[in-house]
Scaffold this motif. Structure first.
Motif, PDB file in Angstrom:
ATOM      1  N   TRP A 111       0.835  -1.201   0.000  1.00  0.00           N
ATOM      2  CA  TRP A 111       0.000   0.000   0.000  1.00  0.00           C
ATOM      3  C   TRP A 111       0.867   1.247   0.000  1.00  0.00           C
ATOM      4  O   TRP A 111       1.935   1.296   0.623  1.00  0.00           O
ATOM      5  N   ALA A 112       0.394   2.278  -0.697  1.00  0.00           N
ATOM      6  CA  ALA A 112       1.039   3.589  -0.687  1.00  0.00           C
ATOM      7  C   ALA A 112       0.158   4.566   0.077  1.00  0.00           C
ATOM      8  O   ALA A 112      -1.036   4.327   0.279  1.00  0.00           O
ATOM      9  N   ASP A 113       0.733   5.681   0.511  1.00  0.00           N
ATOM     10  CA  ASP A 113      -0.046   6.654   1.267  1.00  0.00           C
ATOM     11  C   ASP A 113      -1.033   7.405   0.381  1.00  0.00           C
ATOM     12  O   ASP A 113      -2.163   7.669   0.764  1.00  0.00           O
ATOM     13  N   VAL A 114      -0.621   7.779  -0.841  1.00  0.00           N
ATOM     14  CA  VAL A 114      -1.501   8.439  -1.802  1.00  0.00           C
ATOM     15  C   VAL A 114      -1.221   7.865  -3.182  1.00  0.00           C
ATOM     16  O   VAL A 114      -0.203   7.189  -3.403  1.00  0.00           O
ATOM     17  N   LEU A 115      -2.116   8.135  -4.105  1.00  0.00           N
ATOM     18  CA  LEU A 115      -1.896   7.713  -5.476  1.00  0.00           C
ATOM     19  C   LEU A 115      -0.595   8.323  -5.986  1.00  0.00           C
ATOM     20  O   LEU A 115      -0.349   9.520  -5.823  1.00  0.00           O
ATOM     21  N   ASP A 116       0.244   7.489  -6.583  1.00  0.00           N
ATOM     22  CA  ASP A 116       1.570   7.895  -7.081  1.00  0.00           C
ATOM     23  C   ASP A 116       2.513   8.283  -5.953  1.00  0.00           C
ATOM     24  O   ASP A 116       3.515   8.972  -6.175  1.00  0.00           O
ATOM     25  N   GLY A 117       2.197   7.870  -4.724  1.00  0.00           N
ATOM     26  CA  GLY A 117       3.051   8.213  -3.592  1.00  0.00           C
ATOM     27  C   GLY A 117       4.397   7.510  -3.664  1.00  0.00           C
ATOM     28  O   GLY A 117       4.531   6.430  -4.223  1.00  0.00           O
ATOM     29  N   LYS A 118       5.386   8.125  -3.074  1.00  0.00           N
ATOM     30  CA  LYS A 118       6.729   7.579  -3.063  1.00  0.00           C
ATOM     31  C   LYS A 118       7.070   7.099  -1.660  1.00  0.00           C
ATOM     32  O   LYS A 118       6.384   7.416  -0.688  1.00  0.00           O
ATOM     33  N   LYS A 119       8.120   6.332  -1.549  1.00  0.00           N
ATOM     34  CA  LYS A 119       8.530   5.827  -0.241  1.00  0.00           C
ATOM     35  C   LYS A 119       9.050   6.971   0.612  1.00  0.00           C
ATOM     36  O   LYS A 119       9.913   7.731   0.190  1.00  0.00           O
ATOM     37  N   LEU A 120       8.524   7.077   1.815  1.00  0.00           N
ATOM     38  CA  LEU A 120       8.908   8.144   2.729  1.00  0.00           C
ATOM     39  C   LEU A 120       9.100   7.584   4.128  1.00  0.00           C
ATOM     40  O   LEU A 120       8.689   6.460   4.435  1.00  0.00           O
ATOM     41  N   ILE A 121       9.741   8.380   4.965  1.00  0.00           N
ATOM     42  CA  ILE A 121       9.764   8.097   6.395  1.00  0.00           C
ATOM     43  C   ILE A 121       8.571   8.822   7.004  1.00  0.00           C
ATOM     44  O   ILE A 121       8.427  10.031   6.865  1.00  0.00           O
ATOM     45  N   TYR A 122       7.680   8.071   7.646  1.00  0.00           N
ATOM     46  CA  TYR A 122       6.426   8.634   8.129  1.00  0.00           C
ATOM     47  C   TYR A 122       6.520   9.071   9.587  1.00  0.00           C
ATOM     48  O   TYR A 122       7.342   8.573  10.347  1.00  0.00           O
ATOM     49  N   ASN A 123       5.606   9.992   9.961  1.00  0.00           N
ATOM     50  CA  ASN A 123       5.449  10.280  11.386  1.00  0.00           C
ATOM     51  C   ASN A 123       4.527   9.238  12.025  1.00  0.00           C
ATOM     52  O   ASN A 123       4.670   8.891  13.194  1.00  0.00           O
ATOM     53  N   ILE A 124       3.560   8.749  11.277  1.00  0.00           N
ATOM     54  CA  ILE A 124       2.762   7.584  11.666  1.00  0.00           C
ATOM     55  C   ILE A 124       2.675   6.685  10.432  1.00  0.00           C
ATOM     56  O   ILE A 124       2.912   7.149   9.311  1.00  0.00           O
ATOM     57  N   PRO A 125       2.335   5.419  10.581  1.00  0.00           N
ATOM     58  CA  PRO A 125       2.296   4.527   9.418  1.00  0.00           C
ATOM     59  C   PRO A 125       1.071   4.784   8.545  1.00  0.00           C
ATOM     60  O   PRO A 125       0.079   4.057   8.579  1.00  0.00           O
ATOM     61  N   TRP A 126       1.153   5.842   7.732  1.00  0.00           N
ATOM     62  CA  TRP A 126      -0.007   6.292   6.962  1.00  0.00           C
ATOM     63  C   TRP A 126      -0.565   5.214   6.052  1.00  0.00           C
ATOM     64  O   TRP A 126      -1.772   5.120   5.852  1.00  0.00           O
ATOM     65  N   ASN A 127       0.300   4.411   5.461  1.00  0.00           N
ATOM     66  CA  ASN A 127      -0.212   3.432   4.503  1.00  0.00           C
ATOM     67  C   ASN A 127      -0.905   2.247   5.171  1.00  0.00           C
ATOM     68  O   ASN A 127      -1.437   1.384   4.482  1.00  0.00           O
ATOM     69  N   MET A 128      -0.937   2.232   6.499  1.00  0.00           N
ATOM     70  CA  MET A 128      -1.602   1.139   7.212  1.00  0.00           C
ATOM     71  C   MET A 128      -3.011   1.511   7.690  1.00  0.00           C
ATOM     72  O   MET A 128      -3.622   0.784   8.469  1.00  0.00           O
ATOM     73  N   MET A 129      -3.539   2.624   7.189  1.00  0.00           N
ATOM     74  CA  MET A 129      -4.857   3.074   7.631  1.00  0.00           C
ATOM     75  C   MET A 129      -5.983   2.064   7.391  1.00  0.00           C
ATOM     76  O   MET A 129      -6.942   2.029   8.157  1.00  0.00           O
ATOM     77  N   PRO A 130      -5.931   1.197   6.367  1.00  0.00           N
ATOM     78  CA  PRO A 130      -6.996   0.201   6.233  1.00  0.00           C
ATOM     79  C   PRO A 130      -7.041  -0.794   7.398  1.00  0.00           C
ATOM     80  O   PRO A 130      -8.078  -1.413   7.636  1.00  0.00           O
ATOM     81  N   VAL A 131      -5.926  -0.949   8.110  1.00  0.00           N
ATOM     82  CA  VAL A 131      -5.898  -1.838   9.271  1.00  0.00           C
ATOM     83  C   VAL A 131      -6.344  -1.084  10.519  1.00  0.00           C
ATOM     84  O   VAL A 131      -7.238  -1.526  11.250  1.00  0.00           O
ATOM     85  N   PHE A 132      -5.723   0.038  10.769  1.00  0.00           N
ATOM     86  CA  PHE A 132      -6.077   0.891  11.905  1.00  0.00           C
ATOM     87  C   PHE A 132      -5.820   2.338  11.520  1.00  0.00           C
ATOM     88  O   PHE A 132      -4.753   2.646  11.009  1.00  0.00           O
ATOM     89  N   PRO A 133      -6.799   3.206  11.721  1.00  0.00           N
ATOM     90  CA  PRO A 133      -8.082   2.999  12.384  1.00  0.00           C
ATOM     91  C   PRO A 133      -9.237   2.621  11.455  1.00  0.00           C
ATOM     92  O   PRO A 133     -10.380   2.580  11.887  1.00  0.00           O
ATOM     93  N   GLY A 134      -8.940   2.363  10.164  1.00  0.00           N
ATOM     94  CA  GLY A 134     -10.008   2.119   9.201  1.00  0.00           C
ATOM     95  C   GLY A 134     -10.768   0.833   9.400  1.00  0.00           C
ATOM     96  O   GLY A 134     -11.912   0.707   8.963  1.00  0.00           O
ATOM     97  N   GLU A 135     -10.151  -0.173  10.046  1.00  0.00           N
ATOM     98  CA  GLU A 135     -10.805  -1.446  10.378  1.00  0.00           C
ATOM     99  C   GLU A 135     -11.363  -2.164   9.152  1.00  0.00           C
ATOM    100  O   GLU A 135     -12.361  -2.870   9.221  1.00  0.00           O
ATOM    101  N   GLN A 136     -10.696  -2.002   8.005  1.00  0.00           N
ATOM    102  CA  GLN A 136     -11.135  -2.661   6.780  1.00  0.00           C
ATOM    103  C   GLN A 136     -10.432  -3.993   6.556  1.00  0.00           C
ATOM    104  O   GLN A 136     -10.917  -4.837   5.808  1.00  0.00           O
ATOM    105  N   VAL A 137      -9.268  -4.167   7.155  1.00  0.00           N
ATOM    106  CA  VAL A 137      -8.537  -5.432   7.069  1.00  0.00           C
ATOM    107  C   VAL A 137      -8.320  -5.932   8.485  1.00  0.00           C
ATOM    108  O   VAL A 137      -7.743  -5.235   9.326  1.00  0.00           O
ATOM    109  N   THR A 138      -8.831  -7.143   8.758  1.00  0.00           N
ATOM    110  CA  THR A 138      -8.729  -7.745  10.086  1.00  0.00           C
ATOM    111  C   THR A 138      -8.188  -9.160   9.942  1.00  0.00           C
ATOM    112  O   THR A 138      -7.921  -9.632   8.829  1.00  0.00           O
TER     113      THR A 138
END
Length: 316
Positions: A92-119
């Protein structure tokens, strides 16, 4: 800014709903061509979360069927989560056409938490991309003390030893935790940034949620199915009355690597679903002083208000 130059032209005729502008906070900001401001994974995950919640509400309340159908159609045609290929693996990427970055929070993991779409009950395909994505995440210590272990717990891979080290590293004299710098190369510099600069800014309230990943490691019900010790190492542990989705209070104990028992109290009644804590083994259920033996991966029981069930591994 016109729709044509505000979005990737390849998206204009794909018959999907796209979200723009979006922002991966503290990373790209808004650009004139919106290059990094289309289909942010956080926005997509939370829109799905919100729409599914409204759909479920219409079903429970038996109202707004027209709205329900409209939201279902929208979800069916909502843009997919943005991805990129890293080390020949799709993540997963953070945005469409997003590049690899060092995050302040794991933005690309939003479908797991807090989005609760992948369990843990998601498909093997979804769980694979979720785990592959987390394997690539680098966070810098900005606001990740709770966020990272929450993602780990939801994926069944909570690293208790790492969590304890991070708590010790960020611990303040008053017993609360700050957010100390852990990685340079992103917003922080190895030689210009004081690793402790956030400690002078006051209390970081998100860190008061440190019990949340512990709770999620002990018991999860995010998708309405109760799992006990879904993300716990061999450490002995015991918990009582952790609240599960559906107004169930769950208690259990793990000792010497084995789950000893599980108790569920139903406050309001309803369908109680529990993943078999002893995979591949039969188990006993005590309810209303009656004992029965069952097997299978999923336990489903219709409970009355104040019903109590007790589960234990069968000796046979």
């Amino acid at each position: 800014i016109t729709r044509k130059n505000a979005m990737n032209p390849a998206l204009l005729n794909d018959k999907k709903y796209h979200i723009y502008p979006t922002v991966a906070a503290e990373l790209y900001n808004i650009t004139l061509d919106f290059k990094y401001n289309v289909d942010g994974i956080g926005d997509l995950a939370l829109v799905r979360f919100l729409f599914e919640a409204v759909i479920k509400s219409t079903e429970i309340l038996k109202t707004d069927n027209g709205l329900k159908l409209q939201l279902i159609r929208t979800l069916e045609n909502l843009a997919e989560y943005p991805t990129r290929v890293e080390d020949e693996v799709k993540v997963w990427a953070d945005v469409l056409d997003g590049k690899k970055l060092i995050y302040n929070i794991p933005w690309n993991m939003m479908p797991v938490f807090p989005g609760e779409q992948v369990t843990l009950n998601s498909s093997p395909k979804d769980l694979k991309i979720a785990n592959d994505s987390y394997n690539t995440v680098i966070t810098e210590g900005g606001n990740d003390l709770v966020f990272n272990p929450m993602v780990e717990a939801r994926l069944g891979r909570l690293d208790l030893a790492k969590l304890k080290r991070n708590i010790k590293y960020n611990l303040m004299p008053n017993g609360s935790c700050t957010d100390k710098v852990s990685v340079s190369g992103g917003r922080y510099s190895d030689y210009k940034t004081d690793f402790n600069f956030m400690a002078r800014m006051g209390v970081w309230v998100e860190n008061f949620a440190l019990t949340a990943p512990i709770n999620e490691g002990l018991m999860q019900s995010v998708d309405g199915i109760i799992r006990v010790f879904p993300s716990w190492d061999s450490t002995d542990a015991k918990f009582e009355n952790l609240r599960a989705v559906g107004a169930f209070l769950v208690s259990s104990e793990k000792k010497d690597g084995e789950i000893i028992n599980v108790t569920v109290l139903s406050e309001k009644g309803g369908l109680c679903r529990v993943i078999n804590p002893w995979p591949g083994r039969t188990f006993e259920i005590i309810r209303d002083r009656k004992r029965s033996t069952k097997k299978g991966n999923l336990i489903e029981l219709e409970l009355r208000p104040r019903d109590i069930i007790k589960l234990s591994p069968s000796s046979r």
